[in-house]
Design a protein around this motif. Sequence first.
Motif, PDB file in Angstrom:
ATOM      1  N   TYR A 139       0.959  -1.290  -0.326  1.00 35.74           N
ATOM      2  CA  TYR A 139      -0.343  -0.315   0.116  1.00 35.74           C
ATOM      3  C   TYR A 139       1.119   1.126   0.263  1.00 35.74           C
ATOM      4  O   TYR A 139       1.576   1.432   0.727  1.00 35.74           O
ATOM      5  CB  TYR A 139      -0.642  -0.244   1.380  1.00 35.74           C
ATOM      6  CG  TYR A 139      -1.402   1.402   1.170  1.00 35.74           C
ATOM      7  CD1 TYR A 139      -3.025   2.046   0.661  1.00 35.74           C
ATOM      8  CD2 TYR A 139      -1.463   1.965   2.394  1.00 35.74           C
ATOM      9  CE1 TYR A 139      -3.478   2.814   0.679  1.00 35.74           C
ATOM     10  CE2 TYR A 139      -1.669   3.898   2.598  1.00 35.74           C
ATOM     11  CZ  TYR A 139      -2.559   3.849   1.623  1.00 35.74           C
ATOM     12  OH  TYR A 139      -3.624   5.443   1.767  1.00 35.74           O
ATOM     13  N   VAL A 140       0.728   2.107  -0.525  1.00 35.43           N
ATOM     14  CA  VAL A 140       1.630   3.335  -0.607  1.00 35.43           C
ATOM     15  C   VAL A 140       0.365   4.719  -0.751  1.00 35.43           C
ATOM     16  O   VAL A 140      -0.608   4.866  -2.430  1.00 35.43           O
ATOM     17  CB  VAL A 140       2.324   3.648  -2.473  1.00 35.43           C
ATOM     18  CG1 VAL A 140       2.592   4.226  -1.915  1.00 35.43           C
ATOM     19  CG2 VAL A 140       3.032   2.156  -2.299  1.00 35.43           C
ATOM     20  N   SER A 141       0.706   5.609  -0.845  1.00 32.23           N
ATOM     21  CA  SER A 141      -0.053   6.849  -0.473  1.00 32.23           C
ATOM     22  C   SER A 141       0.292   7.084  -2.164  1.00 32.23           C
ATOM     23  O   SER A 141       0.934   7.194  -2.074  1.00 32.23           O
ATOM     24  CB  SER A 141      -0.108   7.979   0.793  1.00 32.23           C
ATOM     25  OG  SER A 141       1.306   7.766   1.147  1.00 32.23           O
ATOM     26  N   ASP A 142      -1.021   8.176  -2.008  1.00 31.28           N
ATOM     27  CA  ASP A 142      -1.260   9.219  -3.451  1.00 31.28           C
ATOM     28  C   ASP A 142      -0.187  10.019  -3.295  1.00 31.28           C
ATOM     29  O   ASP A 142       0.685   9.656  -4.636  1.00 31.28           O
ATOM     30  CB  ASP A 142      -2.345   9.655  -3.603  1.00 31.28           C
ATOM     31  CG  ASP A 142      -3.686   8.583  -3.894  1.00 31.28           C
ATOM     32  OD1 ASP A 142      -2.881   7.279  -4.391  1.00 31.28           O
ATOM     33  OD2 ASP A 142      -3.894   9.007  -4.085  1.00 31.28           O
ATOM     34  N   ASN A 143       0.438  10.779  -2.376  1.00 35.65           N
ATOM     35  CA  ASN A 143       1.435  11.636  -2.286  1.00 35.65           C
ATOM     36  C   ASN A 143       2.672  11.038  -2.162  1.00 35.65           C
ATOM     37  O   ASN A 143       3.922  12.062  -1.614  1.00 35.65           O
ATOM     38  CB  ASN A 143       0.617  12.806  -1.229  1.00 35.65           C
ATOM     39  CG  ASN A 143       1.211  12.467  -0.192  1.00 35.65           C
ATOM     40  OD1 ASN A 143       0.574  11.352   0.676  1.00 35.65           O
ATOM     41  ND2 ASN A 143       1.288  13.099   0.922  1.00 35.65           N
ATOM     42  N   TRP A 144       3.289   9.981  -2.540  1.00 29.05           N
ATOM     43  CA  TRP A 144       4.223   9.060  -1.531  1.00 29.05           C
ATOM     44  C   TRP A 144       5.312  10.338  -2.281  1.00 29.05           C
ATOM     45  O   TRP A 144       5.227  10.091  -4.170  1.00 29.05           O
ATOM     46  CB  TRP A 144       4.538   8.370  -1.398  1.00 29.05           C
ATOM     47  CG  TRP A 144       5.709   7.017  -1.460  1.00 29.05           C
ATOM     48  CD1 TRP A 144       6.871   6.549  -2.334  1.00 29.05           C
ATOM     49  CD2 TRP A 144       6.283   6.585  -0.186  1.00 29.05           C
ATOM     50  NE1 TRP A 144       7.400   6.259  -1.713  1.00 29.05           N
ATOM     51  CE2 TRP A 144       7.538   6.995  -0.358  1.00 29.05           C
ATOM     52  CE3 TRP A 144       5.663   7.505   1.421  1.00 29.05           C
ATOM     53  CZ2 TRP A 144       8.388   6.325   1.145  1.00 29.05           C
ATOM     54  CZ3 TRP A 144       6.443   7.141   2.472  1.00 29.05           C
ATOM     55  CH2 TRP A 144       7.507   6.265   2.672  1.00 29.05           C
ATOM     56  N   TYR A 145       6.774  10.296  -1.849  1.00 26.14           N
ATOM     57  CA  TYR A 145       7.268  11.417  -2.267  1.00 26.14           C
ATOM     58  C   TYR A 145       8.528  10.482  -4.075  1.00 26.14           C
ATOM     59  O   TYR A 145       9.096  11.453  -4.306  1.00 26.14           O
ATOM     60  CB  TYR A 145       8.467  11.706  -1.895  1.00 26.14           C
ATOM     61  CG  TYR A 145       9.132  10.814  -0.829  1.00 26.14           C
ATOM     62  CD1 TYR A 145      10.784  10.893  -1.218  1.00 26.14           C
ATOM     63  CD2 TYR A 145       9.121  10.009  -0.340  1.00 26.14           C
ATOM     64  CE1 TYR A 145      12.073  10.269  -0.932  1.00 26.14           C
ATOM     65  CE2 TYR A 145      10.169   8.932   0.378  1.00 26.14           C
ATOM     66  CZ  TYR A 145      11.730   9.329  -0.396  1.00 26.14           C
ATOM     67  OH  TYR A 145      12.489   8.283   0.486  1.00 26.14           O
ATOM     68  N   LYS A 146       8.357   9.232  -3.844  1.00 21.13           N
ATOM     69  CA  LYS A 146       9.054   8.431  -4.867  1.00 21.13           C
ATOM     70  C   LYS A 146       8.205   7.305  -6.003  1.00 21.13           C
ATOM     71  O   LYS A 146       8.545   7.192  -7.038  1.00 21.13           O
ATOM     72  CB  LYS A 146       9.743   7.385  -4.470  1.00 21.13           C
ATOM     73  CG  LYS A 146      11.400   7.672  -3.223  1.00 21.13           C
ATOM     74  CD  LYS A 146      11.984   6.926  -3.292  1.00 21.13           C
ATOM     75  CE  LYS A 146      13.362   7.070  -2.593  1.00 21.13           C
ATOM     76  NZ  LYS A 146      14.605   6.537  -1.869  1.00 21.13           N
ATOM     77  N   GLY A 147       6.012   8.286  -5.391  1.00 17.28           N
ATOM     78  CA  GLY A 147       5.777   7.218  -6.205  1.00 17.28           C
ATOM     79  C   GLY A 147       5.284   6.427  -6.369  1.00 17.28           C
ATOM     80  O   GLY A 147       5.359   5.840  -4.923  1.00 17.28           O
ATOM     81  N   GLY A 148       4.380   6.021  -6.649  1.00 15.77           N
ATOM     82  CA  GLY A 148       3.703   4.111  -6.789  1.00 15.77           C
ATOM     83  C   GLY A 148       2.782   3.746  -6.610  1.00 15.77           C
ATOM     84  O   GLY A 148       1.790   4.817  -6.305  1.00 15.77           O
ATOM     85  N   GLU A 149       2.286   3.008  -6.163  1.00 18.15           N
ATOM     86  CA  GLU A 149       0.961   2.484  -6.108  1.00 18.15           C
ATOM     87  C   GLU A 149       0.823   1.382  -5.983  1.00 18.15           C
ATOM     88  O   GLU A 149       1.429   0.252  -5.402  1.00 18.15           O
ATOM     89  CB  GLU A 149      -0.349   2.704  -7.396  1.00 18.15           C
ATOM     90  CG  GLU A 149      -0.009   1.846  -8.264  1.00 18.15           C
ATOM     91  CD  GLU A 149      -0.545   1.372  -9.455  1.00 18.15           C
ATOM     92  OE1 GLU A 149      -1.671   2.220 -10.039  1.00 18.15           O
ATOM     93  OE2 GLU A 149      -0.012   0.562 -10.085  1.00 18.15           O
ATOM     94  N   SER A 150      -0.175   1.078  -5.043  1.00 18.07           N
ATOM     95  CA  SER A 150      -0.876  -0.226  -3.993  1.00 18.07           C
ATOM     96  C   SER A 150      -0.877  -1.653  -4.940  1.00 18.07           C
ATOM     97  O   SER A 150      -1.522  -1.302  -5.976  1.00 18.07           O
ATOM     98  CB  SER A 150      -2.400   0.280  -3.488  1.00 18.07           C
ATOM     99  OG  SER A 150      -2.111   0.778  -2.769  1.00 18.07           O
ATOM    100  N   ASN A 151      -0.464  -2.098  -4.580  1.00 18.15           N
ATOM    101  CA  ASN A 151       0.002  -3.595  -5.698  1.00 18.15           C
ATOM    102  C   ASN A 151       0.141  -4.901  -4.743  1.00 18.15           C
ATOM    103  O   ASN A 151       0.933  -5.013  -4.119  1.00 18.15           O
ATOM    104  CB  ASN A 151       0.493  -3.380  -7.332  1.00 18.15           C
ATOM    105  CG  ASN A 151       2.188  -3.072  -6.401  1.00 18.15           C
ATOM    106  OD1 ASN A 151       2.966  -4.301  -6.364  1.00 18.15           O
ATOM    107  ND2 ASN A 151       2.839  -2.287  -5.567  1.00 18.15           N
ATOM    108  N   TYR A 152       0.172  -5.684  -5.681  1.00 14.28           N
ATOM    109  CA  TYR A 152       0.824  -7.515  -5.120  1.00 14.28           C
ATOM    110  C   TYR A 152       2.494  -7.068  -5.983  1.00 14.28           C
ATOM    111  O   TYR A 152       2.515  -6.388  -7.561  1.00 14.28           O
ATOM    112  CB  TYR A 152       0.615  -8.128  -5.723  1.00 14.28           C
ATOM    113  CG  TYR A 152      -1.368  -8.561  -4.572  1.00 14.28           C
ATOM    114  CD1 TYR A 152      -1.019  -8.886  -3.498  1.00 14.28           C
ATOM    115  CD2 TYR A 152      -2.418  -8.202  -4.856  1.00 14.28           C
ATOM    116  CE1 TYR A 152      -2.472  -9.484  -2.560  1.00 14.28           C
ATOM    117  CE2 TYR A 152      -3.700  -7.990  -4.718  1.00 14.28           C
ATOM    118  CZ  TYR A 152      -3.192  -9.073  -3.004  1.00 14.28           C
ATOM    119  OH  TYR A 152      -4.127  -9.165  -2.774  1.00 14.28           O
TER     120      TYR A 152
END
Length: 385
Positions: A139-152
């Motif tokens: 899980y990654v929040s939308d404003n995470w400073y390096k980007g990314g998204e929730s996933n497997y």
Amino acid sequence: MDSLQVVRTRIDSVYTADSTYELDGKYSRLFVPLTFYHDVARSAFDLSSNNDVNNIDRTLLDVYLHRPDLVLSTQNQLDHAGTVQRPKQETIDTSIDIIEKVSPKVNDMTETLPINIYVEKPNFWTYSGDYSLQLFQNYVSDNWYKGGESNYSMLATVTLQANYNNKQRFRWDNKLEMRLGFQNTKGDTLHTVRASEDLIRYTGKIGLQASKKWYYTLQLIASTQFMRGLKSNDPHVYSKFLAPLYVNPSLGMDYNIDWFKGKLKGSTHLAPIAYNLTYVRDKSLGGRFGLESDRHTKSDFGSEITIDLTWQLSKDIRWKTRFYGYTTYKRTLMEWENTFTFVVNKYISSNLFLYPRFDDGAAKDGDHGYWQMKEYISLGFSYGF
């Protein structure tokens, strides 16, 4: 009778071969609780002496050098306890027999050989490492400073440590952490593979002991990443190798933690003087990290605190936490990494990773403000030494 007397004289640990049976005790050193005798070490290491070391002293010296844990007392303690008690003398029939007159004399001369002294150079370095390959839900929040998204996804981690401690007030600790995770989501039509976790971080400490637990310490932390930071279906690059690069030297004091009978270990670094350098190789990414549009670097001074702890909560549960805080008294950066490891067996483990982050030097998000959050649960292969 003479032959039996000779055998007893050579084997017995208390008596000597003369007719008065005076108490000697030199053989008893091999049978009584082991004691450190000063004359043994002095005779063996005295370069000015031409005397060879006898077999008894050679045996004791071998124990001193290779098994010092078996030595229970010193010669001073033995002298304080008193001399060896003389046993009651027994009357032995010493009548001469014809066999005694014709029997050959026993040669009491023992052959002595030179001894080679080997002094092993102490090794002040200790090495350790942890490796893991994990499959996880992220899980990654939308404003995470390096980007990314929730996933497997899949994650590989390596932690290597090489520490020097000469037991004379000086120590040098080195730790290299590398984490790289890959993800492939069906919803992302622009990227085949993206990085979900990406970190290269070196932490080095040079310390001079001030007291039993405190060290004057110079610490250096440098961190960057391997790959480009991307979001799903977004062509924009949010970060890349050396964009950013954080270099943070600091001067302060370390406190070594060893609590709960060794179950909780780690250190706390308090630095009233700290310098933070942010370098961005690509100027177009500088705005995301507080840099002016035409510059590669940004630097400031402040104070920091770093806490690294490992707590063995039980036989199969371990908690590793790292808290980092830096402030210039105008902006504040805080990171708190938490890894809970649940051991299945020697090679299989499950991890729960929680990583809240606060940075008021970055752009403020409408939903989360200056807070950012990363979390994942994983199960996979792990190995440590």
